[in-house]
Motif scaffolding. Structure first.
Motif, mmCIF file in Angstrom:
data_model
loop_
_atom_site.group_PDB
_atom_site.id
_atom_site.type_symbol
_atom_site.label_atom_id
_atom_site.label_comp_id
_atom_site.label_asym_id
_atom_site.label_seq_id
_atom_site.Cartn_x
_atom_site.Cartn_y
_atom_site.Cartn_z
ATOM 1 N N ALA A 161 24.173 -13.847 -6.003
ATOM 2 C CA ALA A 161 25.582 -14.528 -5.586
ATOM 3 C C ALA A 161 24.330 -15.924 -4.802
ATOM 4 O O ALA A 161 24.940 -17.317 -5.132
ATOM 5 N N TRP A 162 23.819 -15.486 -4.682
ATOM 6 C CA TRP A 162 22.613 -16.940 -3.640
ATOM 7 C C TRP A 162 22.696 -17.859 -5.465
ATOM 8 O O TRP A 162 22.995 -19.172 -5.077
ATOM 9 N N ILE A 189 23.116 -7.922 -5.699
ATOM 10 C CA ILE A 189 24.378 -9.020 -6.028
ATOM 11 C C ILE A 189 23.850 -9.741 -4.603
ATOM 12 O O ILE A 189 24.551 -10.997 -5.424
ATOM 13 N N ALA A 190 23.627 -9.960 -3.681
ATOM 14 C CA ALA A 190 23.347 -11.037 -2.851
ATOM 15 C C ALA A 190 22.991 -12.060 -3.260
ATOM 16 O O ALA A 190 23.000 -13.268 -3.576
ATOM 17 N N ILE A 233 23.906 -17.993 -8.207
ATOM 18 C CA ILE A 233 24.541 -18.527 -8.471
ATOM 19 C C ILE A 233 26.174 -19.553 -7.979
ATOM 20 O O ILE A 233 25.651 -21.243 -8.388
ATOM 21 N N ALA A 234 25.796 -19.565 -6.438
ATOM 22 C CA ALA A 234 26.058 -20.758 -5.486
ATOM 23 C C ALA A 234 24.958 -21.689 -5.052
ATOM 24 O O ALA A 234 25.429 -22.704 -5.469
#
Length: 65
Positions: free
Chosen positions: A54-55, A50-51, A57-58
């Motif tokens: 998210a990274w 998940i991290a 996508i960011a």
């Protein structure tokens, strides 16, 4: 690079979820079913996935002009 983080994060999240379900005995049918080790390792791998997701996508959002 961003797509690699997103794909890797997605795969790790899915693997971690499957390992967790096998470890707690919800998803039977393998040698990992009912083994406490996989009930512990699975959520750790899922959180890392998940991290990474998210990274990725960011980073992708920041790269757009």
């Amino acid at each position: 690079m961003n797509w690699l983080l997103i794909v890797l994060g997605g795969l790790l999240t899915l693997s971690g979820l499957i390992w967790t379900l096998q470890g707690v005995g919800i998803l039977p049918g393998s040698a990992m079913s009912g083994v406490t080790l996989w009930a512990i390792v699975g959520p750790i791998v899922a959180v890392v996935g998940i991290a990474l997701l998210a990274w990725g996508i960011a980073r992708r959002r920041r790269a757009r002009p």
